[in-house]
Every structure is written in C-alpha cells, then in structure tokens.
Design a protein around this motif. Structure first.
Motif, PDB file in Angstrom:
ATOM      1  N   TRP A 189      34.114  52.714  43.999  1.00 15.44           N
ATOM      2  CA  TRP A 189      32.737  52.254  44.151  1.00 15.44           C
ATOM      3  C   TRP A 189      32.604  50.737  44.003  1.00 15.44           C
ATOM      4  CZ3 TRP A 189      28.709  54.460  46.213  1.00 15.44           C
ATOM      5  CH2 TRP A 189      27.424  53.964  45.964  1.00 15.44           C
ATOM      6  N   VAL A 190      33.194  50.174  42.935  1.00 17.08           N
ATOM      7  CA  VAL A 190      32.980  48.747  42.662  1.00 17.08           C
ATOM      8  C   VAL A 190      34.268  47.954  42.471  1.00 17.08           C
ATOM      9  CG1 VAL A 190      30.678  49.058  41.673  1.00 17.08           C
ATOM     10  CG2 VAL A 190      32.683  49.244  40.190  1.00 17.08           C
ATOM     11  N   GLY A 191      35.405  48.636  42.410  1.00 21.48           N
ATOM     12  CA  GLY A 191      36.663  47.919  42.246  1.00 21.48           C
ATOM     13  C   GLY A 191      37.261  48.102  40.863  1.00 21.48           C
ATOM     14  N   GLU A 192      38.594  48.054  40.807  1.00 22.48           N
ATOM     15  CA  GLU A 192      39.310  48.329  39.563  1.00 22.48           C
ATOM     16  C   GLU A 192      39.017  47.308  38.480  1.00 22.48           C
ATOM     17  OE1 GLU A 192      43.800  49.703  38.179  1.00 22.48           O
ATOM     18  OE2 GLU A 192      43.455  48.911  40.210  1.00 22.48           O
ATOM     19  N   ASP A 193      38.704  46.068  38.866  1.00 20.27           N
ATOM     20  CA  ASP A 193      38.482  45.030  37.873  1.00 20.27           C
ATOM     21  C   ASP A 193      37.215  45.278  37.053  1.00 20.27           C
ATOM     22  OD1 ASP A 193      37.156  44.597  40.330  1.00 20.27           O
ATOM     23  OD2 ASP A 193      36.665  42.544  39.737  1.00 20.27           O
ATOM     24  N   LEU A 194      36.337  46.157  37.524  1.00 18.24           N
ATOM     25  CA  LEU A 194      35.105  46.460  36.789  1.00 18.24           C
ATOM     26  C   LEU A 194      35.186  47.761  35.999  1.00 18.24           C
ATOM     27  CD1 LEU A 194      32.374  45.385  39.392  1.00 18.24           C
ATOM     28  CD2 LEU A 194      33.212  44.134  37.389  1.00 18.24           C
ATOM     29  N   PHE A 195      36.365  48.400  35.966  1.00 19.84           N
ATOM     30  CA  PHE A 195      36.542  49.599  35.148  1.00 19.84           C
ATOM     31  C   PHE A 195      36.732  49.182  33.699  1.00 19.84           C
ATOM     32  CE2 PHE A 195      39.503  52.849  33.367  1.00 19.84           C
ATOM     33  CZ  PHE A 195      38.560  53.873  33.267  1.00 19.84           C
ATOM     34  N   GLY A 196      35.921  49.770  32.817  1.00 20.86           N
ATOM     35  CA  GLY A 196      35.934  49.352  31.421  1.00 20.86           C
ATOM     36  C   GLY A 196      37.075  49.887  30.589  1.00 20.86           C
ATOM     37  N   GLY A 197      37.844  50.840  31.124  1.00 23.87           N
ATOM     38  CA  GLY A 197      38.973  51.384  30.389  1.00 23.87           C
ATOM     39  C   GLY A 197      38.724  52.803  29.911  1.00 23.87           C
ATOM     40  N   ALA A 198      39.825  53.520  29.655  1.00 24.61           N
ATOM     41  CA  ALA A 198      39.737  54.913  29.223  1.00 24.61           C
ATOM     42  C   ALA A 198      39.059  55.042  27.860  1.00 24.61           C
ATOM     43  CB  ALA A 198      41.137  55.527  29.177  1.00 24.61           C
ATOM     44  N   ALA A 199      39.315  54.092  26.965  1.00 21.87           N
ATOM     45  CA  ALA A 199      38.726  54.152  25.625  1.00 21.87           C
ATOM     46  C   ALA A 199      37.200  54.064  25.700  1.00 21.87           C
ATOM     47  CB  ALA A 199      39.283  53.039  24.748  1.00 21.87           C
ATOM     48  N   LEU A 200      36.692  53.205  26.573  1.00 26.34           N
ATOM     49  CA  LEU A 200      35.247  53.076  26.745  1.00 26.34           C
ATOM     50  C   LEU A 200      34.662  54.368  27.311  1.00 26.34           C
ATOM     51  CD1 LEU A 200      32.648  51.418  26.713  1.00 26.34           C
ATOM     52  CD2 LEU A 200      33.268  50.541  28.981  1.00 26.34           C
ATOM     53  N   THR A 201      35.369  54.980  28.259  1.00 31.70           N
ATOM     54  CA  THR A 201      34.902  56.248  28.824  1.00 31.70           C
ATOM     55  C   THR A 201      34.798  57.319  27.754  1.00 31.70           C
ATOM     56  OG1 THR A 201      35.897  55.727  30.976  1.00 31.70           O
ATOM     57  CG2 THR A 201      35.396  58.036  30.532  1.00 31.70           C
ATOM     58  N   VAL A 202      35.839  57.443  26.931  1.00 32.27           N
ATOM     59  CA  VAL A 202      35.828  58.447  25.859  1.00 32.27           C
ATOM     60  C   VAL A 202      34.707  58.168  24.863  1.00 32.27           C
ATOM     61  CG1 VAL A 202      37.131  59.393  23.915  1.00 32.27           C
ATOM     62  CG2 VAL A 202      38.281  58.983  26.104  1.00 32.27           C
ATOM     63  N   ALA A 203      34.508  56.899  24.526  1.00 37.46           N
ATOM     64  CA  ALA A 203      33.444  56.544  23.583  1.00 37.46           C
ATOM     65  C   ALA A 203      32.069  56.889  24.147  1.00 37.46           C
ATOM     66  CB  ALA A 203      33.519  55.052  23.251  1.00 37.46           C
ATOM     67  N   LEU A 204      31.876  56.660  25.430  1.00 35.66           N
ATOM     68  CA  LEU A 204      30.586  56.957  26.061  1.00 35.66           C
ATOM     69  C   LEU A 204      30.301  58.455  26.079  1.00 35.66           C
ATOM     70  CD1 LEU A 204      30.658  54.419  29.037  1.00 35.66           C
ATOM     71  CD2 LEU A 204      29.075  54.401  27.108  1.00 35.66           C
ATOM     72  N   VAL A 205      31.313  59.266  26.419  1.00 36.20           N
ATOM     73  CA  VAL A 205      31.064  60.714  26.459  1.00 36.20           C
ATOM     74  C   VAL A 205      30.905  61.274  25.052  1.00 36.20           C
ATOM     75  CG1 VAL A 205      32.213  61.003  28.685  1.00 36.20           C
ATOM     76  CG2 VAL A 205      33.531  61.291  26.592  1.00 36.20           C
ATOM     77  N   ALA A 206      31.628  60.710  24.076  1.00 36.41           N
ATOM     78  CA  ALA A 206      31.460  61.159  22.694  1.00 36.41           C
ATOM     79  C   ALA A 206      30.057  60.853  22.190  1.00 36.41           C
ATOM     80  CB  ALA A 206      32.506  60.487  21.795  1.00 36.41           C
ATOM     81  N   ASN A 207      29.558  59.661  22.521  1.00 34.36           N
ATOM     82  CA  ASN A 207      28.199  59.299  22.135  1.00 34.36           C
ATOM     83  C   ASN A 207      27.179  60.203  22.821  1.00 34.36           C
ATOM     84  OD1 ASN A 207      26.125  57.486  20.965  1.00 34.36           O
ATOM     85  ND2 ASN A 207      25.779  56.927  23.093  1.00 34.36           N
ATOM     86  N   MET A 208      27.429  60.526  24.100  1.00 32.69           N
ATOM     87  CA  MET A 208      26.533  61.427  24.812  1.00 32.69           C
ATOM     88  C   MET A 208      26.432  62.779  24.123  1.00 32.69           C
ATOM     89  SD  MET A 208      27.005  63.182  28.575  1.00 32.69           S
ATOM     90  CE  MET A 208      28.311  64.239  27.899  1.00 32.69           C
ATOM     91  N   LEU A 209      27.554  63.324  23.691  1.00 32.19           N
ATOM     92  CA  LEU A 209      27.561  64.646  23.058  1.00 32.19           C
ATOM     93  C   LEU A 209      26.875  64.613  21.693  1.00 32.19           C
ATOM     94  CD1 LEU A 209      31.153  65.786  24.047  1.00 32.19           C
ATOM     95  CD2 LEU A 209      28.995  66.651  24.950  1.00 32.19           C
ATOM     96  N   LEU A 210      27.115  63.565  20.921  1.00 33.39           N
ATOM     97  CA  LEU A 210      26.442  63.441  19.630  1.00 33.39           C
ATOM     98  C   LEU A 210      24.930  63.316  19.805  1.00 33.39           C
ATOM     99  CD1 LEU A 210      28.880  61.035  17.739  1.00 33.39           C
ATOM    100  CD2 LEU A 210      28.428  63.427  17.176  1.00 33.39           C
ATOM    101  N   ARG A 211      24.519  62.528  20.768  1.00 31.61           N
ATOM    102  CA  ARG A 211      23.088  62.368  21.036  1.00 31.61           C
ATOM    103  C   ARG A 211      22.478  63.659  21.572  1.00 31.61           C
ATOM    104  NH1 ARG A 211      20.524  58.242  18.499  1.00 31.61           N
ATOM    105  NH2 ARG A 211      22.014  56.536  18.249  1.00 31.61           N
ATOM    106  N   LEU A 212      23.243  64.405  22.332  1.00 28.59           N
ATOM    107  CA  LEU A 212      22.769  65.692  22.837  1.00 28.59           C
ATOM    108  C   LEU A 212      22.569  66.673  21.692  1.00 28.59           C
ATOM    109  CD1 LEU A 212      22.113  67.090  25.522  1.00 28.59           C
ATOM    110  CD2 LEU A 212      24.499  67.831  25.626  1.00 28.59           C
TER     111      LEU A 212
END
Length: 210
Positions: free
Chosen positions: A28-51
C-alpha cells in the motif's frame, strides 16, 4: 459471555493483522513506512485489552455506574496522554500503544472489573481466569500467524489472502470448542437452531414439529 464473544472476534482480527500487516503495508505505502512487527503486536494487544474493557463498561452501565465510568475513562485518558508524551520520544511509535496498555491495565480494567465483580458476585480473579482458555488458544494461533508471516513473507495479494484464510481456518478450528461450551453455547445454540429451521423451510422441507 459478552467478553468472551468480543475477544473471540477481536482475536481473529488480531491474528489476521499479524499475518498480513507487513505485506499489506508494503503493497500500500512501501516497506519504509512499516513500523515493525513489535509495533504490530503492541497495537493488537492494546486493541484486545481495550475491547475487554469496553465489554466491562457495557455490562456495568446497566447497573447505573455512569458517573464511575465517566471518571474512570477521564483518568485513563489523562494518564494515556501523559505516558504518550513521555514514552514516544523515548521509545518511538511503539510508545503510544504501550502508554495506552499501561493506562487501561492500571486504571480502567481494575475499576470497571471490580464494579462488575460487585454486581455479578464474581471475583476479579475468577473473571481473569475465566478467559484463560481463550488466551491459551489465542496465543497458539497468534504464534502460528507470526511464524507463517516470517516463513512465507507474503508480499502479493494472492499470498496475503491465502495466509489470511489459512490462519482464519486454524483460529476457527481451535476456538470452536469454546463456542460449544457455556457461557456461549446458551446463546449460540438457539441462533443455530433458528438458522437450521429457516434453511429447512427455504428448501421446502416440512418443519419437524408437524
């Protein structure tokens, strides 16, 4: 039942994100704008806690805890903003979801779950342990999703779809026993029975009661 159902759906989304987010972002936007696997895991973990917290809020709202919910949410928001200001310059983007997770764990979840414990006569420990089965199953499928993403590195639309379908099927198989047991079975079985009846009528089959 509400919490478990919400986490079942949220867990499916989280596993799908874990296996497709890198490839989707690159396309979609290019590899240089991917925040990393750790950021992805942190975002989904926060989503589940907030849910989880959202389901607790919905439950205690029915018991007249509007003032407590408002004050708790305000305190949570203030702490989240303060922690973001402190953590993002230090840790980078991952500091934002970490700040939100710390805030919900320290403020919202304890206050909202304690109110639910009072009204439902279910201790905090029992509420947490009641989700242990889901958490173990979710951790297994999430680990599988991360491994699939690392091993296959899907970067094309068809490979992303294939990886998402595979992880979704694995998630459904692993979680299906939980749907068939209380507390969800009491809600799911009448829905399935209604669907079977409509399906039978649609095919022109006589109703079993006749």
């Amino acid at each position: 039942a509400l919490t478990l159902f919400a986490l079942l759906v949220g867990g499916l989304i989280a596993c799908g994100v874990a296996v497709t987010n890198r490839g989707f972002t690159i396309l979609w936007v290019g590899e240089d704008l991917f925040g990393g696997a750790a950021l992805t895991v942190a975002l989904v973990a926060n989503m589940l806690l907030r849910l989880w917290n959202a389901t607790a809020i919905n439950a205690i709202f029915a018991f007249g805890y509007e003032r407590r919910i408002s004050l708790t949410t305000l305190a949570d928001g203030l702490l989240t903003c303060g922690l973001m200001v402190a953590l993002v310059p230090w840790l980078g983007l991952i500091g934002a979801p970490i700040a939100s997770m710390v805030s919900v764990v320290l403020i919202s979840l304890p206050w909202n779950l304690s109110a639910l414990a009072t009204e439902g006569r279910v201790s905090l420990l029992r509420q947490v342990l009641g989700l242990a089965g889901w958490f173990v199953r979710f951790s297994v499928v999430l680990g599988l999703a991360i491994w699939v993403e690392h091993a296959t590195s899907p970067r094309r639309v068809y490979s992303l779809v294939a990886a998402a379908v595979a992880v979704t099927c694995a998630y459904i198989v692993v979680m299906l026993p939980m749907v068939r047991r209380p507390p969800l079975s009491g809600f799911v079985q009448p829905i399935l029975a209604g669907l079977r009846t409509r399906f039978s009528v649609g095919l022109g089959r006589p109703d079993a009661s006749t």
